[in-house]
Design a protein around this motif. Structure first.
Motif, mmCIF file in Angstrom:
data_model
loop_
_atom_site.group_PDB
_atom_site.id
_atom_site.type_symbol
_atom_site.label_atom_id
_atom_site.label_comp_id
_atom_site.label_asym_id
_atom_site.label_seq_id
_atom_site.Cartn_x
_atom_site.Cartn_y
_atom_site.Cartn_z
ATOM 1 N N MET A 1 53.160 -0.074 -66.012
ATOM 2 C CA MET A 1 53.699 1.079 -65.295
ATOM 3 C C MET A 1 54.091 0.683 -63.871
ATOM 4 N N SER A 2 54.991 1.484 -63.300
ATOM 5 C CA SER A 2 55.425 1.274 -61.920
ATOM 6 C C SER A 2 55.552 2.632 -61.238
ATOM 7 N N VAL A 3 55.676 2.605 -59.925
ATOM 8 C CA VAL A 3 55.811 3.842 -59.155
ATOM 9 C C VAL A 3 57.063 3.750 -58.295
ATOM 10 N N ILE A 4 57.872 4.802 -58.363
ATOM 11 C CA ILE A 4 59.010 4.935 -57.460
ATOM 12 C C ILE A 4 58.500 5.615 -56.194
ATOM 13 N N VAL A 5 58.609 4.924 -55.078
ATOM 14 C CA VAL A 5 58.058 5.397 -53.812
ATOM 15 C C VAL A 5 59.197 5.875 -52.923
ATOM 16 N N VAL A 6 59.138 7.144 -52.531
ATOM 17 C CA VAL A 6 60.141 7.725 -51.645
ATOM 18 C C VAL A 6 59.442 8.168 -50.361
ATOM 19 N N ARG A 7 59.826 7.576 -49.241
ATOM 20 C CA ARG A 7 59.260 7.949 -47.953
ATOM 21 C C ARG A 7 60.085 9.096 -47.356
ATOM 22 N N LEU A 8 59.381 10.077 -46.868
ATOM 23 C CA LEU A 8 60.015 11.260 -46.283
ATOM 24 C C LEU A 8 59.695 11.307 -44.791
ATOM 25 N N HIS A 9 60.716 11.547 -43.999
ATOM 26 C CA HIS A 9 60.519 11.630 -42.554
ATOM 27 C C HIS A 9 61.482 12.672 -41.987
ATOM 28 N N PRO A 10 61.243 13.184 -40.789
ATOM 29 C CA PRO A 10 62.149 14.179 -40.216
ATOM 30 C C PRO A 10 63.442 13.537 -39.720
ATOM 31 N N GLU A 11 64.509 14.344 -39.664
ATOM 32 C CA GLU A 11 65.765 13.826 -39.121
ATOM 33 C C GLU A 11 65.605 13.446 -37.653
ATOM 34 N N LYS A 12 64.782 14.209 -36.948
ATOM 35 C CA LYS A 12 64.539 13.942 -35.542
ATOM 36 C C LYS A 12 63.034 13.935 -35.309
ATOM 37 N N PRO A 13 62.571 13.204 -34.314
ATOM 38 C CA PRO A 13 61.119 13.150 -34.066
ATOM 39 C C PRO A 13 60.503 14.530 -33.909
ATOM 40 N N THR A 14 59.341 14.709 -34.506
ATOM 41 C CA THR A 14 58.619 15.973 -34.416
ATOM 42 C C THR A 14 57.130 15.682 -34.562
ATOM 43 N N SER A 15 56.318 16.697 -34.380
ATOM 44 C CA SER A 15 54.874 16.505 -34.525
ATOM 45 C C SER A 15 54.482 16.582 -35.997
ATOM 46 N N GLY A 16 53.308 16.032 -36.301
ATOM 47 C CA GLY A 16 52.814 16.092 -37.668
ATOM 48 C C GLY A 16 52.570 17.515 -38.122
ATOM 49 N N ILE A 17 52.095 18.368 -37.219
ATOM 50 C CA ILE A 17 51.833 19.768 -37.578
ATOM 51 C C ILE A 17 53.135 20.471 -37.936
ATOM 52 N N LYS A 18 54.184 20.240 -37.140
ATOM 53 C CA LYS A 18 55.476 20.858 -37.455
ATOM 54 C C LYS A 18 56.071 20.267 -38.723
ATOM 55 N N PHE A 19 55.810 18.987 -38.978
ATOM 56 C CA PHE A 19 56.379 18.345 -40.168
ATOM 57 C C PHE A 19 55.809 18.951 -41.451
ATOM 58 N N THR A 20 54.623 19.515 -41.374
ATOM 59 C CA THR A 20 54.066 20.198 -42.551
ATOM 60 C C THR A 20 55.012 21.297 -43.027
ATOM 61 N N ASP A 21 55.652 21.993 -42.096
ATOM 62 C CA ASP A 21 56.616 23.037 -42.471
ATOM 63 C C ASP A 21 57.830 22.442 -43.179
ATOM 64 N N TYR A 22 58.184 21.206 -42.832
ATOM 65 C CA TYR A 22 59.316 20.547 -43.485
ATOM 66 C C TYR A 22 59.048 20.349 -44.979
ATOM 67 N N LEU A 23 57.764 20.213 -45.329
ATOM 68 C CA LEU A 23 57.399 19.870 -46.703
ATOM 69 C C LEU A 23 57.181 21.087 -47.592
ATOM 70 N N GLU A 24 57.034 22.258 -46.998
ATOM 71 C CA GLU A 24 56.748 23.461 -47.789
ATOM 72 C C GLU A 24 57.840 23.696 -48.826
ATOM 73 N N GLY A 25 57.412 23.852 -50.091
ATOM 74 C CA GLY A 25 58.353 24.135 -51.175
ATOM 75 C C GLY A 25 59.232 22.965 -51.565
ATOM 76 N N LEU A 26 58.880 21.745 -51.141
ATOM 77 C CA LEU A 26 59.745 20.587 -51.380
ATOM 78 C C LEU A 26 59.500 19.972 -52.748
ATOM 79 N N THR A 27 60.574 19.596 -53.414
ATOM 80 C CA THR A 27 60.503 18.822 -54.654
ATOM 81 C C THR A 27 61.491 17.665 -54.562
#
Length: 310
Positions: A1-27
């Motif tokens: 087996m293998s894993v496809i790894v996708v790194r997610l980051h904000p378009e512009k620098p932001t805090s980790g707490i705010k980045f949590t909102d970026y992930l809400e409802g994400l698929t």
């Protein structure tokens, strides 16, 4: 087996707490391109879907811990476990990523660059149990996806629509809703325009109104006072050039997005016009073959036309 790894980051620098909102409802849906299915649209092309849900122990998108200040970091990893490719694959897998975000019952696409060919796969299986540190340690990375800021916090009557960079049309309903939000205030309820009769110039105007959302994406600011950049003696030439380059980039990016969106706005207008014509029609003409399935040497098939009236 293998894993496809996708790194997610904000378009512009932001805090980790705010980045949590970026992930809400994400698929993140991962599909396999092939010679027989270059656009990975067939049902068998689906390799798997990673979801973000902090309440689900089986969720496969995890936000990293920040190695600096303790707490969540502005990076996350999506993982999809797949069989290691065998015969019939040149070098490695070729992927198409479909990234969506669902909020308030509405799903919108998130722009993702889709030139992911011959990606590297992480050996082994997904971490069990899934932890932020374990997901952060998955390597190598198959793709990076920059997430735009979510619409959380936009005031009522404000809209925004992300324009996919890969040419994928945005959802019809999302474009229509954004158009309606704009014209509800400009020109306003006193003289609402007919969205089924927009001109190209009006379509471009609405698209620009949607794209140039300065709440989400404000103008770049100079790093030093403007006086320090533009005085004739002792000006900071480096800061001035950076500021001017930032402005050129800002307007170029937003103008390009608006031009792309304008075509979809005009397309929605045309669709509404066609819908209205269909509703207004009092009769329709149907042309049918007299003998269905009959073929002739000349290729001409006898037909009959029937007019149906209200």
């Amino acid at each position: 087996m293998s894993v496809i790894v996708v790194r997610l980051h904000p378009e512009k620098p932001t805090s980790g707490i705010k980045f949590t909102d970026y992930l809400e409802g994400l698929t993140v849906e991962v599909r396999d391109r092939s010679f027989a299915d270059p656009d990975a649209k067939k049902p068998g092309a689906l390799l798997g879907t990673a979801i973000y849900d902090p309440t689900d122990p089986n969720a496969t998108i995890l936000q990293h811990n920040d190695p600096g200040p303790p707490g969540p970091g502005p990076v996350a990893t999506a993982g999809v476990q797949v069989p290691t490719p065998g015969a019939g694959e040149y070098l490695s897998r070729d992927l198409r990523l479909i990234v969506t975000r669902t909020a308030n019952g509405q799903t919108t696409p998130v722009s993702a660059k889709n030139f992911n060919f011959n990606v590297e796969l992480a050996p082994g299986s997904l971490p069990n149990p899934p932890t932020p540190n374990a997901y952060a340690g998955l390597d190598p990375v198959a793709a990076y996806v920059a997430l735009p800021a979510p619409l959380v916090g936009l005031p009522p009557g404000t809209t925004f629509l992300d324009v996919p960079a890969d040419g994928t049309p945005p959802p019809f309903d999302a474009v229509l809703k954004a158009m309606q939000t704009v014209v509800a205030q400009d020109p306003g309820p006193g003289s609402p325009p007919d969205l089924a009769a927009l001109t190209p110039a009006q379509s471009r105007h609405i698209a620009r109104e949607i794209v140039y959302n300065r709440i989400l994406e404000p103008l770049p600011e100079p790093r030093r006072p403007l006086e320090d950049l533009y005085r004739d003696v002792g000006a900071d030439e480096t800061a001035r050039r950076q500021f001017e380059a930032d402005l050129v980039t800002y307007y170029a990016v937003h103008s390009t997005r608006a031009e792309v969106l304008a075509k979809y706005v005009y397309g929605v207008s045309a669709a509404l016009a066609c819908e209205q014509k269909s509703k207004d029609a009092t009769e329709v003409c149907l042309t049918l073959p007299v003998f269905p399935g009959l073929s002739t040497p000349s290729g001409n098939v006898p037909t009959v036309s029937v007019v149906v009236s209200q």
